[in-house]
Design a protein around this motif. Structure first.
Motif, PDB file in Angstrom:
ATOM      1  N   ASN A  42       0.826  -1.197   0.000  1.00 34.79           N
ATOM      2  CA  ASN A  42       0.000   0.000   0.000  1.00 34.79           C
ATOM      3  C   ASN A  42       0.862   1.248   0.000  1.00 34.79           C
ATOM      4  O   ASN A  42       0.559   2.239  -0.642  1.00 34.79           O
ATOM      5  N   SER A  43       1.975   1.160   0.755  1.00 38.28           N
ATOM      6  CA  SER A  43       2.796   2.359   0.854  1.00 38.28           C
ATOM      7  C   SER A  43       3.465   2.665  -0.478  1.00 38.28           C
ATOM      8  O   SER A  43       3.580   3.823  -0.865  1.00 38.28           O
ATOM      9  N   LEU A  44       3.877   1.603  -1.180  1.00 36.74           N
ATOM     10  CA  LEU A  44       4.462   1.847  -2.495  1.00 36.74           C
ATOM     11  C   LEU A  44       3.411   2.450  -3.419  1.00 36.74           C
ATOM     12  O   LEU A  44       3.694   3.380  -4.177  1.00 36.74           O
ATOM     13  N   GLY A  45       2.175   1.945  -3.310  1.00 40.36           N
ATOM     14  CA  GLY A  45       1.093   2.502  -4.111  1.00 40.36           C
ATOM     15  C   GLY A  45       0.878   3.963  -3.811  1.00 40.36           C
ATOM     16  O   GLY A  45       0.734   4.791  -4.709  1.00 40.36           O
ATOM     17  N   GLU A  46       0.910   4.301  -2.505  1.00 38.23           N
ATOM     18  CA  GLU A  46       0.728   5.703  -2.146  1.00 38.23           C
ATOM     19  C   GLU A  46       1.887   6.552  -2.649  1.00 38.23           C
ATOM     20  O   GLU A  46       1.696   7.689  -3.096  1.00 38.23           O
ATOM     21  N   TYR A  47       3.079   5.961  -2.588  1.00 34.68           N
ATOM     22  CA  TYR A  47       4.241   6.692  -3.080  1.00 34.68           C
ATOM     23  C   TYR A  47       4.110   6.968  -4.573  1.00 34.68           C
ATOM     24  O   TYR A  47       4.353   8.094  -5.032  1.00 34.68           O
ATOM     25  N   VAL A  48       3.674   5.940  -5.322  1.00 34.66           N
ATOM     26  CA  VAL A  48       3.487   6.123  -6.762  1.00 34.66           C
ATOM     27  C   VAL A  48       2.430   7.185  -7.027  1.00 34.66           C
ATOM     28  O   VAL A  48       2.588   8.052  -7.890  1.00 34.66           O
ATOM     29  N   LEU A  49       1.372   7.123  -6.239  1.00 36.00           N
ATOM     30  CA  LEU A  49       0.292   8.100  -6.416  1.00 36.00           C
ATOM     31  C   LEU A  49       0.802   9.519  -6.173  1.00 36.00           C
ATOM     32  O   LEU A  49       0.525  10.447  -6.950  1.00 36.00           O
ATOM     33  N   GLU A  50       1.577   9.677  -5.095  1.00 38.46           N
ATOM     34  CA  GLU A  50       2.125  10.998  -4.807  1.00 38.46           C
ATOM     35  C   GLU A  50       3.022  11.484  -5.939  1.00 38.46           C
ATOM     36  O   GLU A  50       2.973  12.652  -6.329  1.00 38.46           O
ATOM     37  N   SER A  51       3.843  10.547  -6.455  1.00 36.94           N
ATOM     38  CA  SER A  51       4.730  10.971  -7.539  1.00 36.94           C
ATOM     39  C   SER A  51       3.936  11.355  -8.776  1.00 36.94           C
ATOM     40  O   SER A  51       4.266  12.320  -9.462  1.00 36.94           O
ATOM     41  N   LEU A  52       2.888  10.588  -9.050  1.00 37.22           N
ATOM     42  CA  LEU A  52       2.054  10.923 -10.212  1.00 37.22           C
ATOM     43  C   LEU A  52       1.482  12.317 -10.056  1.00 37.22           C
ATOM     44  O   LEU A  52       1.485  13.121 -10.989  1.00 37.22           O
ATOM     45  N   LEU A  53       0.996  12.604  -8.848  1.00 37.08           N
ATOM     46  CA  LEU A  53       0.407  13.916  -8.627  1.00 37.08           C
ATOM     47  C   LEU A  53       1.478  15.000  -8.718  1.00 37.08           C
ATOM     48  O   LEU A  53       1.249  16.084  -9.255  1.00 37.08           O
ATOM     49  N   TYR A  54       2.673  14.677  -8.196  1.00 44.21           N
ATOM     50  CA  TYR A  54       3.735  15.657  -8.165  1.00 44.21           C
ATOM     51  C   TYR A  54       4.180  16.026  -9.565  1.00 44.21           C
ATOM     52  O   TYR A  54       4.413  17.200  -9.872  1.00 44.21           O
ATOM     53  N   TRP A  55       4.306  15.027 -10.426  1.00 42.25           N
ATOM     54  CA  TRP A  55       4.752  15.285 -11.795  1.00 42.25           C
ATOM     55  C   TRP A  55       3.602  15.645 -12.716  1.00 42.25           C
ATOM     56  O   TRP A  55       3.770  15.679 -13.922  1.00 42.25           O
ATOM     57  N   LYS A  56       2.409  15.872 -12.155  1.00 41.98           N
ATOM     58  CA  LYS A  56       1.236  16.290 -12.908  1.00 41.98           C
ATOM     59  C   LYS A  56       0.885  15.283 -14.018  1.00 41.98           C
ATOM     60  O   LYS A  56       0.523  15.659 -15.120  1.00 41.98           O
ATOM     61  N   LEU A  57       1.074  14.021 -13.688  1.00 42.95           N
ATOM     62  CA  LEU A  57       0.742  12.991 -14.667  1.00 42.95           C
ATOM     63  C   LEU A  57      -0.703  12.569 -14.456  1.00 42.95           C
ATOM     64  O   LEU A  57      -1.226  12.649 -13.342  1.00 42.95           O
ATOM     65  N   PRO A  58      -1.353  12.122 -15.517  1.00 35.98           N
ATOM     66  CA  PRO A  58      -2.720  11.615 -15.338  1.00 35.98           C
ATOM     67  C   PRO A  58      -2.686  10.321 -14.560  1.00 35.98           C
ATOM     68  O   PRO A  58      -1.802   9.491 -14.752  1.00 35.98           O
ATOM     69  N   GLY A  59      -3.619  10.141 -13.670  1.00 32.69           N
ATOM     70  CA  GLY A  59      -3.645   8.886 -12.926  1.00 32.69           C
ATOM     71  C   GLY A  59      -4.469   9.025 -11.679  1.00 32.69           C
ATOM     72  O   GLY A  59      -4.594  10.112 -11.123  1.00 32.69           O
ATOM     73  N   ASN A  60      -5.066   7.948 -11.284  1.00 29.33           N
ATOM     74  CA  ASN A  60      -5.819   7.956 -10.045  1.00 29.33           C
ATOM     75  C   ASN A  60      -5.317   6.835  -9.168  1.00 29.33           C
ATOM     76  O   ASN A  60      -4.278   6.214  -9.440  1.00 29.33           O
ATOM     77  N   GLU A  61      -6.064   6.542  -8.106  1.00 27.51           N
ATOM     78  CA  GLU A  61      -5.619   5.558  -7.133  1.00 27.51           C
ATOM     79  C   GLU A  61      -5.448   4.176  -7.762  1.00 27.51           C
ATOM     80  O   GLU A  61      -4.449   3.495  -7.539  1.00 27.51           O
ATOM     81  N   SER A  62      -6.420   3.791  -8.612  1.00 28.51           N
ATOM     82  CA  SER A  62      -6.354   2.441  -9.196  1.00 28.51           C
ATOM     83  C   SER A  62      -5.094   2.275 -10.017  1.00 28.51           C
ATOM     84  O   SER A  62      -4.395   1.265  -9.910  1.00 28.51           O
ATOM     85  N   ILE A  63      -4.783   3.292 -10.833  1.00 30.79           N
ATOM     86  CA  ILE A  63      -3.610   3.184 -11.697  1.00 30.79           C
ATOM     87  C   ILE A  63      -2.357   3.107 -10.842  1.00 30.79           C
ATOM     88  O   ILE A  63      -1.471   2.270 -11.079  1.00 30.79           O
ATOM     89  N   ALA A  64      -2.295   3.943  -9.799  1.00 29.39           N
ATOM     90  CA  ALA A  64      -1.105   3.939  -8.949  1.00 29.39           C
ATOM     91  C   ALA A  64      -0.930   2.593  -8.283  1.00 29.39           C
ATOM     92  O   ALA A  64       0.174   2.033  -8.254  1.00 29.39           O
ATOM     93  N   PHE A  65      -2.023   2.034  -7.785  1.00 28.17           N
ATOM     94  CA  PHE A  65      -1.899   0.755  -7.091  1.00 28.17           C
ATOM     95  C   PHE A  65      -1.602  -0.367  -8.062  1.00 28.17           C
ATOM     96  O   PHE A  65      -0.899  -1.321  -7.726  1.00 28.17           O
ATOM     97  N   THR A  66      -2.127  -0.258  -9.287  1.00 26.09           N
ATOM     98  CA  THR A  66      -1.787  -1.272 -10.279  1.00 26.09           C
ATOM     99  C   THR A  66      -0.307  -1.223 -10.606  1.00 26.09           C
ATOM    100  O   THR A  66       0.355  -2.265 -10.707  1.00 26.09           O
ATOM    101  N   ILE A  67       0.237  -0.011 -10.746  1.00 22.16           N
ATOM    102  CA  ILE A  67       1.670   0.117 -11.029  1.00 22.16           C
ATOM    103  C   ILE A  67       2.472  -0.486  -9.886  1.00 22.16           C
ATOM    104  O   ILE A  67       3.431  -1.249 -10.097  1.00 22.16           O
ATOM    105  N   ALA A  68       2.050  -0.163  -8.638  1.00 22.88           N
ATOM    106  CA  ALA A  68       2.772  -0.707  -7.484  1.00 22.88           C
ATOM    107  C   ALA A  68       2.720  -2.228  -7.491  1.00 22.88           C
ATOM    108  O   ALA A  68       3.730  -2.905  -7.252  1.00 22.88           O
ATOM    109  N   ALA A  69       1.534  -2.774  -7.787  1.00 27.13           N
ATOM    110  CA  ALA A  69       1.394  -4.233  -7.805  1.00 27.13           C
ATOM    111  C   ALA A  69       2.277  -4.834  -8.883  1.00 27.13           C
ATOM    112  O   ALA A  69       2.935  -5.858  -8.658  1.00 27.13           O
TER     113      ALA A  69
END
Lengths: 464, 100, 207
Positions: A42-69
């Motif tokens: 979960n933490s990696l997913g949250e980290y990915v989500l934060e990075s996505l938001l930081y770099w202004k990339l499109p993405g939501n929670e599902s995409i971030a968690f899928t990437i982490a998985a």
């Protein structure tokens, strides 16, 4: 009646006093709040989500968690593929040396270290045979069943402090459960091959593994009683400090339980001297007689990966997890937390812990190989008798003894304050809001060896 | 996901189990039908535990169901083996010795 | 579609598909295989429902224990390799009709209830509370960390209910059912060993 007072029964009074008197002299301080971000998928997913938001990339929670998985899957699959590659090479070298031979020497230079890769390439090229008498669907599915069961166990195996795919609270239980599914694939392989050798191998495997699962689970519970947690990360944190803090030295019962567990684990991953399911001298190759090519190699990948998995459980339950035993990791941890090196510093310490854990696990795997090439194979009746007449009663006695041990120890007035017995993890309570903790309690808790620096003492009557 | 989708999965398992019990002539096939029915009930229990205020009770009951199912399978299998020893088949239609 | 929904559909499809395959397959070993697939996927559903301990127990006890036992039984009782006991087509047709009727009945009754209203109106118990006595470990009880509360419930204590605000009376746990289950398992162990013991078959020419 105040309901909270009922908890006095749950929390044994002795362990709390023991905690306060002992922990001042022992173990590093570790703040759970600093540790939390590095833990679990979960933490990696949250980290990915934060990075996505930081770099202004499109993405939501599902995409971030899928990437982490996906990241986790790739990492674990890599380990799952590379570890058997090395272990098979190691097995050949060990077997060669024990039998006064050289083992592989040519492929890949000096030590023949590319031999397994060459074999793998050969196996992929071979024809994928299916015997005419076989039940085709089951014959083709069962290697995957074995593979998935063995692979799935790695979901809950921590590779270091927080390096775990899914930090399940029932991690140990989950690993044992998934590894017990492996037997189904073996039984189906034996049954569907349409060959008597394979059928015998499958039947033996079913009888053996079902019997050996029971002492294995009971022996795994002996250190769990001492720690009070099924979460392997927490069990690892419990063993911080010197090697005398490792659970194998926790009490006499865990010491014996380690050896019983290791014997039983060797049997449950069907290694010699318990490899009755594939006894080459009697059953050709047992359950995988009819297999060839890549499906055959799946069985072996699963076998070597399971060897590492049971060794990893042993390392976490008895041999200190990712701690080195002389305090290097702890000092590095303290250095990082004092100097504020951020997540990169903590991450580097964890990588060192990962290396230590893998070294420990590999040495246990090496020990299994050593046993395999030293001891002769047992007969099937001897295997069953060893389990049901000896190992099962022994493990039950160990279980009982580990339960009674703290009571015995604290009934001796001499030892109550001086003995180095740490309280179970069950007494440690993680409170997400440190501000709610009274200052008086915090002074106790900061000197605790536990992962959590924040402890709320239950049932002491102070709060009630 | 909402509660009713889990309940529908439980219903499918239940119906499959009932049909399995009714149509299979192999004794162990009937046993597998029982397992399916119990599992369908389990899904319902755990779903209610998660989505309603019943909380932990559903999980406790489903653990009891799992344990009882294991016990039931052991006894039923012993019966099936005993039947096989006497009749050399486990076709449940052959178990008609007490039929008037 | 969120991850939860996606995983739900995957696990639900595998669970239901496995169950239907169990019904339709005639080969008893393949039935066992499909049963494993179905029960394993339903363990995945339990994980989705935040019941980690129950899902793991399902994998260990059901799939790893009971089904190995079943497969063992299949192997011991199969008369020939891959034995088949055919269901007659008429029976299967009839059973199909009954199954669809039953499924329609259950499905319509599930769909006709407004579950949100029912859930809101029940106050039989409390949710698994966030009281810190239960908040042990890295995850919260609502996220699947129910091992500790379950253990307490089996020991006869219900902190998830008793420590909730506004609770006046203490709840009973499941200590007695737990003990009954353990005695029951012992009885089953002895009974199964007695029933399945090796009996010497008396051959007519010997006696």
């Amino acid at each position: 009646m105040n309901p909270a007072s009922t908890f006095g029964i749950v929390q044994p009074a002795f362990s709390r006093e023991g905690a306060c008197s002992l922990c001042a002299t022992q173990g590093p301080t570790r703040n759970l709040n600093d540790m939390m971000p590095l833990i679990a998928a979960n933490s990696l997913g949250e980290y990915v989500l934060e990075s996505l938001l930081y770099w202004k990339l499109p993405g939501n929670e599902s995409i971030a968690f899928t990437i982490a998985a996906l990241i986790h899957v790739v990492l674990i699959l890599t380990f799952f593929g590379v570890a058997p590659l090395i272990f098979i090479w190691l097995e050949r070298k060990v077997a060669g040396r024990i039998q006064d031979r050289l083992g592989p020497t040519r492929v890949g230079g000096r030590f023949g270290w590319l031999q397994t890769l060459a074999d793998g390439v050969k196996l992929i090229q071979k024809e994928d045979l299916c015997p005419a008498d076989a039940d085709r669907m089951l014959f083709r599915m069962s290697p995957y069943l074995v593979f998935v069961a063995s692979f799935g166990a790695f979901i809950a195996l921590p590779f270091g402090n927080g390096f775990v795919v899914q930090n399940l609270e029932v991690g140990l239980f989950f690993m044992l459960a998934l590894m017990s599914l492996e037997v189904l694939g073996v039984v189906f392989a034996g049954y569907s091959s349409g060959s008597k050798w394979a059928l015998f191998g499958g039947m033996r495997e079913a009888a053996q593994v079902v019997s050996y699962e029971i002492p294995m689970a009971i022996c795994a519970l002996v250190p769990v009683i001492a720690t009070g947690s099924l979460n392997l990360v927490e069990v690892g944190h419990f063993q911080a400090g010197g090697f005398w803090n490792w659970l194998i030295f926790q009490n006499p019962f865990t010491f014996v339980a380690f050896f019983v567990y290791f014997t039983v684990a060797t049997a449950s991953v069907k290694r010699a001297p318990f490899d009755l399911a594939e006894a080459e001298s009697e059953l050709v190759a047992g359950f995988h007689t009819e297999y060839s090519g890549i499906r055959w190699s799946y069985f072996f990948m699963a076998e070597y990966a399971s060897m590492f998995a049971v060794s990893g459980i042993a390392v976490f339950l008895f041999l200190g997890g990712w701690y080195d035993g002389v305090g290097i990791i702890e000092s590095l941890d303290r250095f990082v937390s004092v100097n504020g090196c951020g997540w990169l510093g903590q991450y580097s310490v964890n990588v060192i812990g990962l290396a230590i854990f893998i070294a420990k696990g590999t040495s246990l795997v090496f020990f299994q190989m050593w046993v395999r090439w030293t001891l002769p194979r047992l007969r099937i009746d001897q295997v069953m008798m060893t389990c049901l007449k000896y190992l099962l009663p022994i493990s039950c006695v160990l279980f009982l003894g580990a339960t009674v041990w703290p009571l015995f120890l604290y009934s001796l007035p001499m030892t109550a304050k001086q003995t180095d017995v740490r309280p179970p993890m069950g007494n440690r309570v993680y409170n997400p809001k440190p501000a709610a903790v009274k200052p008086s309690e915090k002074s106790h808790s900061t000197s605790h060896p536990a992962p959590s620096a924040v402890i709320i003492k239950e049932g002491s009557g102070k709060e009630a | 996901m909402d509660l009713s989708s889990y309940l529908l999965v439980g219903a499918v398992l239940f119906v499959a189990g009932v049909v399995c019990m009714a149509t299979k002539r192999n004794g162990i096939g009937v046993l597998m039908g029982v397992e399916l029915v119990l599992n369908g009930a389990n899904i319902n229990f755990v779903a209610f535990a998660n989505y309603t205020k019943l909380g932990l009770d559903g999980q406790v009951i489903s653990l009891f169901v799992i344990v009882m199912a294991a016990a039931e399978a052991a006894v039923a299998l012993a019966i099936a083996l005993s039947f096989y020893n006497n009749h050399l088949t486990i076709d449940v239609d052959q178990a008609n010795q007490l039929q008037g | 579609m969120t991850g939860h929904q996606f995983l739900f559909w995957v696990f639900a499809a595998v669970t239901c598909g496995g169950a239907i395959a169990v019904v339709l397959t005639q080969n008893v070993v393949r039935m066992a295989f499909w049963l494993i697939v179905s029960l394993g996927a339903s363990a995945g559903l339990f994980f989705l429902l935040n019941a980690d301990f129950v899902g793991t127990a399902q994998l260990l006890v059901y799939v790893g224990g009971t089904l190995v036992l079943l497969v063992f039984g299949v192997m011991l009782t199969a008369s020939g390799p891959f034995s088949k006991m055919q269901t007659r087509p008429g029976e299967l047709f009839l059973a199909g009709i009954v199954a669809f009727l039953l499924l329609g009945l259950l499905g319509s009754s599930v769909c006709s209830v407004d579950w949100d209203r029912v859930v809101a109106s029940t106050n039989a118990g409390q949710p698994i509370t966030t009281h810190h006595a239960l908040n042990q470990g890295y995850n919260r009880p609502e996220e699947g960390n129910t091992g500790h509360p379950l253990g307490m419930a089996f020991l006869g204590m219900r902190p998830d209910r008793d420590l909730a605000p506004g609770t006046k009376t203490l709840s009973t746990g499941y200590l007695l059912p737990f003990e009954i289950a353990s005695v029951h398992l012992l009885v089953v162990l002895i009974g199964a060993a007695y029933l399945a013991r090796a009996k010497r078959r008396i051959h007519p020419n010997e006696s």
